[in-house]
Design an enzyme around this catalytic site. Structure first.
Site, short mmCIF file in Angstrom:
data_model
loop_
_atom_site.label_atom_id
_atom_site.label_comp_id
_atom_site.label_asym_id
_atom_site.label_seq_id
_atom_site.Cartn_x
_atom_site.Cartn_y
_atom_site.Cartn_z
N ASP A 1 0.86 -1.19 0.00
CA ASP A 1 0.00 0.00 0.00
C ASP A 1 0.90 1.23 0.00
OD1 ASP A 1 -2.15 1.66 0.11
OD2 ASP A 1 -2.91 0.96 2.03
N ASP B 1 -3.19 2.54 -6.02
CA ASP B 1 -2.00 2.62 -5.16
C ASP B 1 -1.83 1.44 -4.21
OD1 ASP B 1 -4.17 3.18 -3.56
OD2 ASP B 1 -3.25 4.89 -2.54
N GLU B 2 -2.49 0.32 -4.47
CA GLU B 2 -2.28 -0.85 -3.62
C GLU B 2 -2.52 -2.13 -4.40
OE1 GLU B 2 -5.11 -1.67 -0.46
OE2 GLU B 2 -6.55 -0.29 -1.37
#
Length: 418
Positions: free
Chosen positions: A27, A121-122
């Site tokens: 993350d 974003d993860e």
């Protein structure tokens, strides 16, 4: 349990035991704010709010410095600025986020082909088959964190565990810029002291139902008979929580994960009452939804809208189409029809359009295609956008000054080629 502002974080020692693990949850730390700092290093260490300007937009993200004042995602920027008056509102162009996401995801794929992006974003990584090449899961995680920082200038937090659920919890607890490894044998000890709210999938209502009966920690769930959980949460949810609290999670990392919905919303600089103007904005958002659907080769079976009034009252409406579509014209027609069914007694602050219940796009056209002409037009627009950038060619009705605060698309997905 770590909190969203970075306090209370827990990280592993360099020699942490990673026996029985194989799943990583990576993350990025305050991704949107971190990209802004990357572009303007003078912002480092300052409270940042990513969102619409002039206090009219909604917070898309915030730096950890701003989060410590209580600033949260989806909060109106005006309220966020009251909580943190020294915050700086920035809104980098969205292509910067997708550009950096592409770089980060490429690094993940260098480690293993088994990558499941959850958002821009993860992602989950299954590294069980990468041991001979890269080492143990803990070693892989440490080296990946170092490489992400060295090659992108961004930091990430990684949870390493035997299951997706525990790996995701571990990455959250280690934020920001941390690594937490939970060996398979330590799973129950790791879970026991956690709040029931930390369990993946336990929302506010389920948490309140559990807490009202004195079930506040995972250890309380472990001490609660299965039939009692079913009475509180229902059979399906009770079964799921019973398993997750024991570290049982059979879900694999799926590389072909698809979006459940695609949406865009816009917060206006000033509240709008004029129906014609609102129709234009709905059409603009519908075109963007259609473009994203076509780019990902999906069609939406259901169209929904979101409307927020000047007093922040928010409502939604949806309808199922006779045939799934990715045609912006068709999506816009449905959105406007839904909007016109709303009883509007106040000016409108925000509107959103979403395509839901997605299905793979039909490969062959039907004999009679009512949208054939619009498909050709929008296909040409897609080509122009790919060549010259968004907005180079657009509807005449959409020309004019922007009325919105530059809100980001909802549930944005990474854009990369593999």
């Amino acid at each position: 349990m770590g909190r969203g502002d970075g306090t209370g974080r827990i990280v592993s020692r360099a020699d942490a035991d990673d026996t029985g693990t194989g799943i990583l949850h990576v993350d990025m730390d305050a991704f949107f704010a971190s990209v802004a700092v990357l572009d303007d290093p003078s912002l480092a260490g300052k409270p940042l709010i990513i969102g619409g300007s002039e206090g009219r937009g909604v917070v898309s993200s915030a730096s950890y410095e701003a989060r410590r004042y209580g600033v949260k995602s989806a909060m109106p920027v005006a309220i966020a600025l009251r909580l943190c008056p020294t915050a700086i509102v920035v809104n980098p162009p969205y292509h910067r986020y997708t550009e950096m996401s592409r770089q980060v995801m490429a690094l993940f794929h260098d480690v293993t082909p088994l990558v499941e992006p959850l958002s821009i974003d993860e992602a989950f990584l299954d590294v069980r088959g990468a041991r001979r090449l890269w080492g143990s899961p803990g070693t892989i995680a440490r080296e990946l964190r170092a490489r992400v920082r060295a090659e992108t200038g961004l930091t990430c937090s990684i949870g390493v565990a035997a299951t997706k659920h525990v790996a995701k919890m571990a990455s959250t607890i280690s934020k920001p810029d941390g690594l937490l490894v939970v060996a398979a044998a330590d799973t129950e000890a790791f879970l026991r002291p956690r709040s029931v709210r930390a369990l993946w999938g336990v929302g506010p209502k389920a948490a309140e139902a559990l807490e009202s009966r004195g079930i506040r920690l995972v250890s309380d769930i472990l001490d609660t008979p299965r039939h009692a959980l079913d009475q509180v949460l229902g059979g399906a949810m009770g079964e799921r929580i019973w398993h997750l609290s024991r570290g049982i999670d059979a879900r694999e990392v799926h590389t072909g994960r698809s979006e459940k919905s695609v949406g865009h919303e816009e917060t206006f600089h000033t509240d709008i009452s004029d129906t014609a103007t609102l129709h234009v904005e709905l059409r603009r958002l519908a075109d963007r939804v259609g473009a994203r659907l076509r780019a990902q080769q999906y069609e939406a079976s259901t169209i929904s809208i979101k409307v927020r009034f000047s007093d922040f009252t928010t409502l939604s409406r949806s309808r199922t189409l006779t045939e799934p579509t990715s045609v912006g014209q068709r999506i816009g027609d449905a959105a406007i029809e839904l909007f016109d069914s709303v009883d509007r007694r106040q000016a409108v602050r925000l509107v959103g359009v979403r395509g839901e219940k997605l299905k793979p796009a039909a490969m062959a056209a039907t004999l009679w295609d009512d949208d054939a002409e619009w498909r050709r037009v929008e296909g040409a627009l897609d080509g122009a956008t790919a060549r010259f950038g968004r907005g180079a060619v657009t509807r005449g009705s959409l020309l004019g000054p922007s009325r919105g605060g530059g809100a980001l698309p909802t549930n944005p997905r990474p854009s990369y080629d593999h």
